[in-house]
Design an enzyme around this catalytic site. Structure first.
Site, mmCIF file in Angstrom:
data_model
loop_
_atom_site.group_PDB
_atom_site.id
_atom_site.type_symbol
_atom_site.label_atom_id
_atom_site.label_comp_id
_atom_site.label_asym_id
_atom_site.label_seq_id
_atom_site.Cartn_x
_atom_site.Cartn_y
_atom_site.Cartn_z
ATOM 1 N N LYS A 188 -12.444 -4.960 1.564
ATOM 2 C CA LYS A 188 -13.183 -3.979 0.773
ATOM 3 C C LYS A 188 -12.238 -3.936 -0.691
ATOM 4 O O LYS A 188 -11.153 -3.476 -0.794
ATOM 5 C CB LYS A 188 -13.513 -2.649 1.216
ATOM 6 C CG LYS A 188 -14.432 -1.624 0.340
ATOM 7 C CD LYS A 188 -14.543 -0.515 0.617
ATOM 8 C CE LYS A 188 -13.357 0.368 -0.517
ATOM 9 N NZ LYS A 188 -13.393 -0.092 -2.189
ATOM 10 N N GLU A 237 2.450 10.152 -11.250
ATOM 11 C CA GLU A 237 2.314 8.497 -11.546
ATOM 12 C C GLU A 237 1.202 8.885 -12.482
ATOM 13 O O GLU A 237 0.053 9.426 -12.327
ATOM 14 C CB GLU A 237 1.815 7.881 -10.297
ATOM 15 C CG GLU A 237 1.687 6.302 -10.604
ATOM 16 C CD GLU A 237 1.008 5.773 -9.457
ATOM 17 O OE1 GLU A 237 0.251 6.110 -8.485
ATOM 18 O OE2 GLU A 237 1.362 4.462 -9.076
ATOM 19 N N GLU A 250 0.345 0.826 1.237
ATOM 20 C CA GLU A 250 1.153 0.541 0.046
ATOM 21 C C GLU A 250 0.866 1.490 -0.957
ATOM 22 O O GLU A 250 -0.353 1.259 -1.377
ATOM 23 C CB GLU A 250 1.076 -0.953 -0.268
ATOM 24 C CG GLU A 250 1.400 -1.946 0.749
ATOM 25 C CD GLU A 250 2.851 -2.011 1.072
ATOM 26 O OE1 GLU A 250 3.801 -1.457 -0.021
ATOM 27 O OE2 GLU A 250 3.215 -2.596 1.934
ATOM 28 N N CYS A 255 1.833 -0.527 -9.665
ATOM 29 C CA CYS A 255 2.594 0.420 -8.555
ATOM 30 C C CYS A 255 4.089 0.593 -9.023
ATOM 31 O O CYS A 255 4.697 1.638 -8.958
ATOM 32 C CB CYS A 255 2.275 -0.007 -7.124
ATOM 33 S SG CYS A 255 2.689 -1.630 -6.975
HETATM 34 P P1 NAD Z 1 -7.293 4.166 -5.118
HETATM 35 O O1 NAD Z 1 -6.624 4.811 -4.374
HETATM 36 O O2 NAD Z 1 -8.288 4.964 -6.138
HETATM 37 O O3 NAD Z 1 -8.289 3.160 -4.635
HETATM 38 C C1 NAD Z 1 -7.813 2.167 -3.954
HETATM 39 C C2 NAD Z 1 -9.015 1.518 -2.910
HETATM 40 O O4 NAD Z 1 -9.286 2.471 -2.082
HETATM 41 C C3 NAD Z 1 -10.114 1.087 -3.872
HETATM 42 O O5 NAD Z 1 -10.735 -0.023 -2.901
HETATM 43 C C4 NAD Z 1 -10.726 2.599 -3.351
HETATM 44 O O6 NAD Z 1 -12.545 2.012 -3.450
HETATM 45 C C5 NAD Z 1 -10.722 2.806 -1.938
HETATM 46 N N1 NAD Z 1 -10.973 4.268 -1.739
HETATM 47 C C6 NAD Z 1 -11.163 5.263 -2.655
HETATM 48 N N2 NAD Z 1 -11.180 6.327 -1.699
HETATM 49 C C7 NAD Z 1 -11.499 6.054 -0.674
HETATM 50 C C8 NAD Z 1 -11.468 6.634 0.516
HETATM 51 N N3 NAD Z 1 -11.947 7.973 0.778
HETATM 52 N N4 NAD Z 1 -11.367 6.044 1.707
HETATM 53 C C9 NAD Z 1 -11.044 4.876 1.804
HETATM 54 N N5 NAD Z 1 -11.064 4.028 0.719
HETATM 55 C C10 NAD Z 1 -11.009 4.660 -0.601
HETATM 56 O O7 NAD Z 1 -6.322 3.370 -6.246
HETATM 57 P P2 NAD Z 1 -6.625 2.550 -7.426
HETATM 58 O O8 NAD Z 1 -7.174 3.497 -8.458
HETATM 59 O O9 NAD Z 1 -7.607 1.548 -6.981
HETATM 60 O O10 NAD Z 1 -5.359 1.746 -7.736
HETATM 61 C C11 NAD Z 1 -4.296 2.544 -8.281
HETATM 62 C C12 NAD Z 1 -2.960 3.155 -7.105
HETATM 63 O O11 NAD Z 1 -2.871 2.006 -6.341
HETATM 64 C C13 NAD Z 1 -1.918 3.574 -7.989
HETATM 65 O O12 NAD Z 1 -1.548 4.792 -7.231
HETATM 66 C C14 NAD Z 1 -1.030 2.402 -7.568
HETATM 67 O O13 NAD Z 1 0.265 2.714 -7.543
HETATM 68 C C15 NAD Z 1 -1.526 1.902 -6.268
HETATM 69 N N6 NAD Z 1 -1.019 0.687 -5.964
HETATM 70 C C16 NAD Z 1 0.065 0.434 -5.128
HETATM 71 C C17 NAD Z 1 0.616 -0.747 -4.804
HETATM 72 C C18 NAD Z 1 1.646 -0.865 -3.862
HETATM 73 O O14 NAD Z 1 1.946 -1.969 -3.314
HETATM 74 N N7 NAD Z 1 2.423 0.136 -3.284
HETATM 75 C C19 NAD Z 1 0.193 -1.730 -5.600
HETATM 76 C C20 NAD Z 1 -0.853 -1.833 -6.130
HETATM 77 C C21 NAD Z 1 -1.647 -0.253 -6.619
#
Ligand code: NAD
Length: 492
Positions: free
Chosen positions: A172, A382, A247, A281
């Site tokens: 997804k 963050e 992650e 991230c």
């Molecule tokens: P997010 O957590 O809002 O969304 C990530 C994914 O989760 C998306 O596909 C979203 O649709 C899904 N999602 C949202 N709510 C959900 C739920 N209740 N249940 C299941 N899935 C759900 O994150 P984002 O805004 O897309 O990305 C930014 C974040 O990702 C930042 O915090 C960043 O640090 C983190 N990030 C971490 C890494 C790593 O490797 N540690 C890499 C990239 C991004």
């Protein structure tokens, strides 16, 4: 253009649709299908069926390798188109999508194709009167949930490992950036991969999250995203107990020691926070500079930050694009206002770009705060945007203490001429990755992942692949004449 979701080897024209936006212009660039509850159910059952009764987990490793190589080649064949699409959908400069996101996506499939046999090799251990075979098996059905900052690349990291290990998948993407991943579905279909092995759905997290992560038919969830959503996923998954990789977010520190090559440290630090609009991230969103070079570092850093060219990512001269959405920009503005109120010193940026050509997009100026203290929210939370805070330290111990003073523990970068000292600091800093005199190099060979609120589990390398396997211990009696003590325990 309409992008279909992909279930059981077929493209599905969903009833629900959504607009996909170009963040550089605010314009609609495509429509994507949105999976309904029934379609999510179908994706899970297709992956389950493909694992339990299909050919995929049973084909030879050589054949598995062949499929991964075909996917890799398929990405390379469409590299230009994919890079353009990634830039259109995320706003990132075309230089980044062309030279980083797309080729790295292909390379990850190639790497795991070429190494899966060695990594999955079983091990034998001689025990007292017995022999143990340690066998790597796929978990089964793996749900992969990815964010919007590296839509194709992070999806490919997870997909390549999950498939190399023999799992079937429901993937997804973020509903903000589903296009390149839905395009990847076409490449996958073209390889002839057995149906149901890869299912790609698009849906918002709040609708799909619990359905995907609590379902009994799912064996593992590999998630990359915010710590906040990660915690929800841990909650959903606990209902039926699953293997998890998390992650999550970060608030990483770049440490500039007084003996660092200052030009190198400034240039590297610019990249470490402003690449991908700071939406990384591993962004070094906290820079800690030793007091002897603090002023010099700041003036060089700010002078160069002001020269970074903001614009439409499709323009080859652009060095920084827009933020992903209006909502993300509002979140960044809130953090900036809070930082100002809490007493951080704004040195540049801190506002929406006033360039009239960029009015329609979600642009935000590169922002530098100085004299930031650990108690300020800008130091602790963050932001996920082009906002960096700079703080001062007086010796290496204080640098370590400051670096470790947040709930996150994802990455750090140390800039120093004294590699022995840098190595010592790296061992004291609480983070999953430490870069010394460099930043952000990800290698397929080297595992990556955070600690504390930045999550757990590794991606990439042998260790990353093994996360997508379960380890079975098969113990065979080796006593002479097969007479283990257990046979006589009750004296019969
Ligand atoms: P997010 O957590 O809002 O969304 C990530 C994914 O989760 C998306 O596909 C979203 O649709 C899904 N999602 C949202 N709510 C959900 C739920 N209740 N249940 C299941 N899935 C759900 O994150 P984002 O805004 O897309 O990305 C930014 C974040 O990702 C930042 O915090 C960043 O640090 C983190 N990030 C971490 C890494 C790593 O490797 N540690 C890499 C990239 C991004």
């Amino acid at each position: 253009m309409f992008y279909f979701i992909y279930i059981n080897g077929e493209f599905v024209e969903t009833k629900n649709r959504q607009a996909v936006i170009n963040p550089a212009s605010g314009e609609v660039i495509a429509e994507a299908g949105v999976a309904s509850k029934d379609e999510i159910e179908l994706a899970i059952s297709s992956a389950r069926e493909a694992f339990d009764a299909g050919a995929w987990p049973r084909i030879s490793l050589e054949e598995r390798k062949g499929f991964l190589l075909k996917i890799s080649q398929g990405i390379l064949d469409k590299a230009q188109e994919l890079a353009r699409l990634e830039t259109l959908n995320t706003g990132k400069p075309i230089k980044e999508s062309t030279f980083m996101d797309i080729p790295s996506s292909a390379k990850t499939f190639e790497y795991f194709a070429n190494n899966l046999e060695g990594f999955l090799k079983e091990e034998t251990r001689e025990l007292e009167n017995a022999r143990s075979r340690l066998v790597r098996e796929p978990h089964g059905v793996v749900v992969l949930i990815v964010p919007w900052n590296y839509p194709l690349l992070i999806a490919c990291w997870k997909l390549a490992q999950a498939l190399a290990a023999g799992n079937t998948v429901v993937l997804k993407p973020s509903s903000l950036t589903p296009l390149t991943v839905l395009e990847l579905a076409r490449i996958i279909q073209g390889t002839g991969l057995p149906k149901g092995v890869v299912n790609i759905i698009n849906a918002t997290g709040d609708v799909s999250g619990e359905l995907l992560c609590a379902d009994k038919r799912v064996d593992m969830v590999s998630f990359t995203g915010s710590s906040e959503v990660g915690k929800k996923i841990i909650g959903y998954s606990s209902k039926n107990v699953k293997k998890l990789i998390m992650e999550l977010g970060g608030k990483s520190a770049g440490i500039i020691l007084k003996d660092a090559d200052l030009e190198l440290a400034i240039n590297g630090s610019l990249c470490s926070i402003f690449l991908n609009q700071g939406q990384m991230c591993t962004a070094m969103s906290r820079i800690l500079a030793e007091d002897d070079i603090y002023d010099k570092f700041i003036s060089g850093f700010v002078e160069k930050a002001k020269r970074i060219k903001l614009g439409d990512g499709l323009n080859y001269e652009t060095q920084m694009g827009p933020l992903i959405s209006k909502a993300q920009r509002e979140k960044v503005i809130e953090y900036v206002e809070k930082a100002k109120k809490e007493g951080a010193k704004l040195l540049c940026g801190g506002k929406i770009s006033d360039n009239p050509e960029l009015k329609k997009g979600f642009f935000f100026e590169l922002t530098v705060f100085a004299d930031v203290l650990p108690k300020m929210s800008i130091f602790q939370e963050e932001v996920f945007g082009p906002v960096v805070c700079v703080s001062k330290f007086s010796d290496a111990d204080e640098a370590v203490q400051l670096a470790n003073a947040t709930d996150f523990a994802l990455a750090c970068a140390i800039w120093s001429g004294d590699t022995a000292l840098a190595q010592k600091l790296a061992s004291q800093i609480n983070s999953g990755v430490c870069w010394i005199n460099t930043y952000g190099m990800f290698y397929n060979e080297a595992p990556y992942g955070g600690f504390k609120q930045s999550g757990f589990g590794k991606e990439l390398g042998r260790e990353g692949l093994l996360e997508y396997t379960r380890l079975k211990n098969i113990v065979t009696d080796q006593t002479q004449g097969t007479k283990p003590i257990v046979n006589y325990w009750y004296g019969f």
